[in-house]
Enzyme design. Sequence first.
Site, mmCIF file in Angstrom:
data_model
loop_
_atom_site.group_PDB
_atom_site.id
_atom_site.type_symbol
_atom_site.label_atom_id
_atom_site.label_comp_id
_atom_site.label_asym_id
_atom_site.label_seq_id
_atom_site.Cartn_x
_atom_site.Cartn_y
_atom_site.Cartn_z
ATOM 1 N N ASP A 102 0.701 -1.312 0.084
ATOM 2 C CA ASP A 102 0.098 -0.030 0.075
ATOM 3 C C ASP A 102 0.803 1.201 -0.125
ATOM 4 O O ASP A 102 1.839 1.348 0.581
ATOM 5 C CB ASP A 102 -0.737 -0.142 1.273
ATOM 6 C CG ASP A 102 -1.958 1.191 1.292
ATOM 7 O OD1 ASP A 102 -2.812 1.234 0.323
ATOM 8 O OD2 ASP A 102 -1.936 2.015 2.226
ATOM 9 N N GLU A 114 14.763 -15.138 -0.034
ATOM 10 C CA GLU A 114 15.321 -16.272 0.721
ATOM 11 C C GLU A 114 13.970 -17.476 0.883
ATOM 12 O O GLU A 114 14.285 -18.507 1.251
ATOM 13 C CB GLU A 114 15.104 -15.789 2.113
ATOM 14 C CG GLU A 114 16.454 -15.127 2.213
ATOM 15 C CD GLU A 114 16.242 -14.286 3.829
ATOM 16 O OE1 GLU A 114 15.597 -14.958 4.588
ATOM 17 O OE2 GLU A 114 16.816 -13.231 3.978
HETATM 18 C C1 BGC Z 1 -5.412 2.153 -0.385
HETATM 19 C C2 BGC Z 1 -6.898 3.005 0.138
HETATM 20 C C3 BGC Z 1 -6.434 3.646 1.346
HETATM 21 C C4 BGC Z 1 -4.903 4.264 1.075
HETATM 22 C C5 BGC Z 1 -4.451 4.801 2.478
HETATM 23 C C6 BGC Z 1 -4.525 3.173 -0.696
HETATM 24 O O1 BGC Z 1 -4.010 3.484 -1.809
HETATM 25 O O2 BGC Z 1 -5.889 1.187 -1.596
HETATM 26 O O3 BGC Z 1 -7.777 2.230 0.110
HETATM 27 O O4 BGC Z 1 -7.069 4.476 1.707
HETATM 28 O O5 BGC Z 1 -3.899 3.649 0.455
HETATM 29 O O6 BGC Z 1 -3.899 3.406 3.143
#
Ligand code: BGC
Length: 523
Positions: A206, A251
């Site tokens: 993310d 790994e």
């Molecule tokens: C996720 C979102 C989230 C954001 C903050 C993003 O890109 O896909 O759903 O709100 O990151 O974590």
Amino acid sequence: MTRIPWWRHAVVYEVYVRSFADSDGDGEGDLQGIRSRLGHLRDLGVDALWLTPFYTSPLADGGYDVADYRDVDPRFGTLHDFDALVADAHAHGLRLIIDIVPNHSSDRHPWFREALAAPPGSPARSRYIFRPGRPGERPGEIQPPNDWPSAFGGPAWTRVDDGEWYLHLYAREQPDFNWRNPEVRSEFEEILRFWLDRGVDGFRIDVAAGLVKDESLRDLNGRDSRALNGPVYSRPEVHDVYRGWRRILDEYDGDRMAIGEVWTDGPEDLALYLRPDELHQVFQFDLQLAPWSAAAFREVIDAALKAVAPTGTAPTWVLSSHDSIRHVTRYERPESVPGIGHARARAALLLLLALPGSAYLYQGEELGLPEVTDLPDEARQDPIFERTNGELAGRDGCRVPLPWSGDTEPYGFSPGGVRPWLPMPARWAPMTAQAQASDPSSMLTWYRDALALRRRLLDDLPEDIDWLDSPGTALCFRRGPLICALNCGENPVRLPPGTPLLTSTPLYGDLLPGNSAAWLTPS
Ligand code: BGC
């Protein structure tokens, strides 16, 4: 012959855990619910699942605010359920990718609580990004440390009781980690190992470009925060983090992989993440952002292929996710033409699946679910709605739980009588998986057929495409033994010579109707 790792041409299905299937009747999806529906995913014909965050979380941002990276939120189950899900997914021939959220934690994470209780300048604060404010124009006025905005609206800083401010690129409940602190790095390396040891096949990272900020935290001065060489995203130091992660993934056996959520300004920047000692894949969002236009699609396809070509990796394609308006609805223009969004979504699937590389599907697109645009304000949960004072509706409309069976809410999502966490529309009875499963003309059957055919053809498909001549409203390319033609216009276009394999609308002779696509074998 070089061995091709599983992810290179995989079709990955995004499971938005809270909305997939609820086994225990609390109105929210959970890991046992996913286990109970693995047959649906196997029959659909995908290769892997990507689970959105299921970790302990107050759900201020649907779980992208993690309070404990090594546990499952009780709403979603237990670690035992997780282990059982990994085993079952593998038994169904499905790989499992999980979301990792390294840019920020929840404000309820023990480290952030410790940071709040500790004084400015303390080691506990240095795991996050705390700074003093700066004087405003009026006497005595204090402003945030810089001009960065939160992606969810408002400033990216919140002031704490002792006067310092902390940075949050997203909601105030999501304080950003300080990735210049080695403790943060080693903590995440341990977290990766924790889940790899439990058998996950990969990670979706993310906000992958955001981890390391410019050291001076300089102002944006009106520039877009995503701008190349800006202070916020894609700082050179972030690559060092992924080199470390790649060493860990390597790994382990079994082609463990990582795909980064990277919103970049240009292809050169994207390619940096795909160097051989970094990530295996990054999301390429341009197809999702493109309007319904053959010229626009062609342009983004060329750019996407060009972006990854020097890296030796394969591209990734996506039309919808838990962050965007569902593509059936995006394509429903003009709204006066009934069914146009569904016709285009069928056609778009053939485009997506004919391209080299891997495709990421979002749960519910196989049912043709539209965006739910009429959720009542009091039901909305996305922080974007609240942080923009309702100016932006936010992303709840694509996160409404899946309809599995039956005629009324909760349509088999939860055990009978339970109200799901977001209301489900009254008009969804014909869209349940059960209603569509035995209907040869349904979207679900279409997805199954297209995925099955792709799987059969895949071994013979090269990784490059050749554009064939077509009218401006259409596009047509050949990938070895497969021709894909997409007509984005309203009028029929002539197909190149070949035998039709799959068509989203019946052909008139060798004419492909508007808003349709076809796969052919060249003759
Ligand atoms: C996720 C979102 C989230 C954001 C903050 C993003 O890109 O896909 O759903 O709100 O990151 O974590």
